[in-house]
Enzyme design. Structure first.
Site, PDB file in Angstrom:
ATOM      1  N   ASP A  37       0.866  -1.120   0.077  1.00  0.00           N
ATOM      2  CA  ASP A  37       0.114   0.155  -0.176  1.00  0.00           C
ATOM      3  C   ASP A  37       1.012   1.161  -0.139  1.00  0.00           C
ATOM      4  O   ASP A  37       1.942   1.193  -0.484  1.00  0.00           O
ATOM      5  CB  ASP A  37      -1.035   0.059   1.245  1.00  0.00           C
ATOM      6  CG  ASP A  37      -2.303   0.854   0.996  1.00  0.00           C
ATOM      7  OD1 ASP A  37      -2.071   1.607   0.187  1.00  0.00           O
ATOM      8  OD2 ASP A  37      -3.209   0.461   1.587  1.00  0.00           O
TER       9      ASP A  37
ATOM     10  N   ASP B  23      -0.390   7.744   5.044  1.00  0.00           N
ATOM     11  CA  ASP B  23      -1.675   8.209   4.627  1.00  0.00           C
ATOM     12  C   ASP B  23      -2.546   8.618   5.791  1.00  0.00           C
ATOM     13  O   ASP B  23      -2.506   8.250   7.059  1.00  0.00           O
ATOM     14  CB  ASP B  23      -2.487   6.903   4.042  1.00  0.00           C
ATOM     15  CG  ASP B  23      -1.624   6.528   2.836  1.00  0.00           C
ATOM     16  OD1 ASP B  23      -0.877   7.389   2.445  1.00  0.00           O
ATOM     17  OD2 ASP B  23      -2.012   5.210   2.652  1.00  0.00           O
TER      18      ASP B  23
ATOM     19  N   ARG C 270       1.274  10.499  -6.200  1.00  0.00           N
ATOM     20  CA  ARG C 270       0.970  10.958  -4.695  1.00  0.00           C
ATOM     21  C   ARG C 270       2.080  11.418  -3.776  1.00  0.00           C
ATOM     22  O   ARG C 270       2.617  10.677  -2.938  1.00  0.00           O
ATOM     23  CB  ARG C 270       0.352   9.619  -3.860  1.00  0.00           C
ATOM     24  CG  ARG C 270      -1.142   9.190  -4.719  1.00  0.00           C
ATOM     25  CD  ARG C 270      -1.560   7.934  -3.746  1.00  0.00           C
ATOM     26  NE  ARG C 270      -2.751   7.442  -4.509  1.00  0.00           N
ATOM     27  CZ  ARG C 270      -3.389   6.479  -4.181  1.00  0.00           C
ATOM     28  NH1 ARG C 270      -3.026   6.039  -3.026  1.00  0.00           N
ATOM     29  NH2 ARG C 270      -4.399   5.998  -4.723  1.00  0.00           N
TER      30      ARG C 270
END
Length: 473
Positions: A307, A311, A363
């Site tokens: 992942d 986050d 990102r």
């Protein structure tokens, strides 16, 4: 982050004035008077070495139609006036004067920091084709109804090389920009982030000991020693400080701040967490500071194996992410987990500064819904986009350095775009164009950060030297 939501000090200084020879009287006048200067961010000391006089041109209109906010009270106008402006080598050389309703604005050759923070008519003609200015009353010069004009020539003072250092080209610093224990940004808004301050200090070197320590209901400072290996994640309770000691690492195990608050994670090295992100902040968690951590996985297992690395989502709020090194991952930092997560509106206030992203895909970070401040980050070698702004999110960028980025800043994905300000303050090296479909935002965070804001050109050297688990704890 769930996989289901994986979408797509003011520094006073002085110098002695030069001795000026009066050729007609053959007398010397000693001008070694100290001239103090007040400076917001960068030094600006001496005035006057040589004076140049030329014929002043007639006033010409300076259109503000395409002026863009440059942060604070500053506005940037791109216009080629056909004359040389101030530069790093000659920071007071421009003969351009700016007038507001026929009255000259207050201070030419101003530092960009003064224009942004003080305003009040400070301005600068920089290089050949850029005017940085502020209105005399700090109003918006695009909409205040005032007429702006300029002239070229007249009397100007030129400072010797090295006399003034401007924010754009200050010498590269080799010492930390701010106190290593300072928190800037949202983690100190509407409350404070103090972690386990005042609690017991414990040192752990096994997974079971670490799990027990982070789960404790009591405030505590947890020092992590050695290499700890495992799988999955550990839930971190409120009022905790987790400190990685020199040489320590957490291998395969992530940290989850799930609905808790007042958490500090510093100097941790976390690698290769499968299924989960290395650090996750979610479910209403608030007042969290992640600082000087090194987070990584690899890009050889494909996009679905690992992942992200760091986050923030699910109504999390008041978060600062600083001086972290994030690398070897496709999707390192996500703020807002899904287009459908409308409950995030009014939350997700995040400050991202002095982080080093490299060998990643996208990102760096990406955000939905919230308000995010991204300044002085170094984003290097990204194959997709760097900063993504969607779903009505509002992002301010200040003096970041994008290098080898396919798309540095974009709003062109997900269901709808977000809003950007400060894009012109960044450096874009060997990078593609920004793809932003919305008008520039005027939003600027209200907390103080100018004291540590450095020129974008200095970011790579400073960030690569100091980001990551570089603290001696």
């Amino acid at each position: 982050m769930e996989r289901m939501n994986k979408l797509s000090n003011r520094l006073p200084m002085s110098m002695f004035l030069l001795l000026i020879v009066l050729t007609f009287s053959k007398c010397k006048k000693d001008l070694n008077e100290v001239v103090p200067q007040d400076e917001v961010e960068m030094s600006a000391e001496t005035q006057a070495a040589t004076t140049t006089t030329t014929t002043e041109s007639a006033p010409k209109a300076l259109s503000m139609t395409n002026a863009k906010s440059d942060g604070g009270y500053a506005y940037k106008v791109n216009v080629n006036l056909g004359t040389t402006g101030d530069s790093p080598e000659k920071p007071s050389s421009s003969t351009v004067k700016i007038y507001e309703n026929g009255v000259e604005l207050s201070a030419a050759h101003s530092t960009h920091a003064d224009i942004r923070k003080i305003g009040k008519g400070n301005y600068s003609h920089w290089l050949t084709s850029t005017i940085y200015l502020s209105a005399s009353d700090n109003s918006n010069p695009k909409t205040n109804g005032k007429k702006y004009t300029y002239t070229i020539g007249g009397t100007t003072t030129t400072t010797p090389v090295g006399g003034v250092t401007t924010p754009e080209t200050s010498p590269v610093a080799t010492t930390p920009i701010a106190s290593s224990n300072s928190i800037i940004g949202y983690a100190m808004v509407d409350g404070k982030t103090t972690g386990g301050e005042g609690g017991q200090t414990v040192t752990v070197s096994t997974l079971s000991a670490l799990k027990s320590a982070v789960a404790s209901s009591s405030p505590s400072i947890i020092k992590v020693s050695g290499k700890i290996t495992g799988t999955g994640f550990l839930n971190v309770s409120s009022n905790k400080t987790i400190l990685g000691m020199k040489g320590s690492s957490l291998e395969g195990v992530g940290l989850m701040i799930y609905g808790t608050n007042n958490v500090i994670i510093r100097n941790m090295t976390i690698r290769n967490v499968v299924t989960y992100s290395n650090i996750i902040i979610k479910e209403g968690a608030h007042h969290v500071w992640v600082d000087h951590c090194e987070l990584s996985s690899d890009r050889t297992h494909g996009w679905e194996y690992y992942d992200g690395l760091l986050d923030v989502g699910k109504r999390a709020d008041y978060v600062t992410l600083s001086w972290n090194k994030l690398h070897d991952n496709h999707i390192p930092m996500l703020i807002g987990f899904g287009d459908e997560s409308t409950a995030d509106i009014g939350h997700l206030r995040v400050t991202v500064y002095y982080n080093y992203f490299y060998n990643v895909s996208e990102r760096q970070p990406s955000t939905r819904f919230g308000y995010m401040h991204v300044f002085n980050n170094y984003m290097k070698d990204g194959s997709g986009y760097a900063v993504g702004v969607t779903m009505g999110a509002t992002v301010r960028t200040d003096n970041n350095y994008f290098e080898n980025q396919n798309v540095p800043i974009t709003s062109a994905y997900n269901a709808k775009p977000g809003y950007i300000s400060g894009a012109s303050t960044n450096v874009y090296k060997n990078s593609g164009a920004n793809t932003v479909s919305t008008a520039a935002s005027t939003w600027v965070p209200t907390y103080e950060y100018e004291s540590i804001l450095i020129p974008a050109a200095n970011v790579p050297a400073i960030v690569t030297a100091q980001a990551g688990a570089t603290l001696s704890l």
